[in-house]
Design a protein around this motif. Sequence first.
Motif, PDB file in Angstrom:
ATOM      1  N   THR A 158      -1.990   4.723  -5.275  1.00 52.90           N
ATOM      2  CA  THR A 158      -1.201   3.499  -5.106  1.00 52.90           C
ATOM      3  C   THR A 158      -0.434   3.116  -6.363  1.00 52.90           C
ATOM      4  OG1 THR A 158      -2.887   2.744  -3.538  1.00 52.90           O
ATOM      5  CG2 THR A 158      -1.327   1.094  -4.356  1.00 52.90           C
TER       6      THR A 158
ATOM      7  N   PHE B 194       0.835  -1.205   0.000  1.00 55.79           N
ATOM      8  CA  PHE B 194       0.000   0.000   0.000  1.00 55.79           C
ATOM      9  C   PHE B 194       0.868   1.253   0.000  1.00 55.79           C
ATOM     10  CE2 PHE B 194       0.868  -1.321   4.320  1.00 55.79           C
ATOM     11  CZ  PHE B 194       1.160  -0.151   4.997  1.00 55.79           C
ATOM     12  N   HIS B 195       0.228   2.394  -0.242  1.00 54.43           N
ATOM     13  CA  HIS B 195       0.885   3.704  -0.211  1.00 54.43           C
ATOM     14  C   HIS B 195       0.786   4.243   1.214  1.00 54.43           C
ATOM     15  CE1 HIS B 195       0.756   8.199  -1.624  1.00 54.43           C
ATOM     16  NE2 HIS B 195       1.898   7.879  -1.031  1.00 54.43           N
TER      17      HIS B 195
END
Length: 211
Positions: free
Chosen positions: A121, A59-60
Amino acid sequence: MLEVGGVFGQAGRDEQQSAEFDPAVNILPPQRNRTARVVVNDVSSLKADRMAKTVFYSFHYEQDVHRVQLVRNINALEGQPLLNSQEWEEVRRRGDQAIKDWIHDQMAYKKAVIVLIGKYTASRPWVLYEIEKAWADKKPLLGIRIHALSSLGSVDTAGSDPFGKVASVGAVPIFDPTTRDWAGKIDSKATYKKLSDNLERWSSQGATRLS
């Protein structure tokens, strides 16, 4: 097992095709002239003891860490330790190889890799690296959209498909729990409930590279 193989037709990345095994999943077509040979687990043939209990979440961090914490709070799956900003900065300061080593160590014994897809993302280099590594390691790979979960009281718009940014990766299922109210507005609480009800089941439906 459901096997998907051959050359997929060209389509825009935002166009999604419904997968027969689950109405909530979308398999996005790969880029032009890219062949894909993948295995998608058929959930109807899986027993409970084959569910992916330990997973690696990609994930970001800056944009979605609060949303990721909500996902972890469901407690349906066991993910890697969630580093705080200071711990992540310590790893990052040691350079790219240190980051790769951390990713390798955390992903090594996980049964699936789940990309939690937010607004940005698909633009994050380390997310793309994790996707490439998961595919190369033949780990079940899938995406779940989390932009409609609340982060400090706000929701995001949907981001683009990160799997389409990695040339070596075939068709990967993306699940979208986004729920809207009667006026068409995102209902973050209903979205979270749908995610909670389906997370463990979705985790068993990743695509895996065959060769």
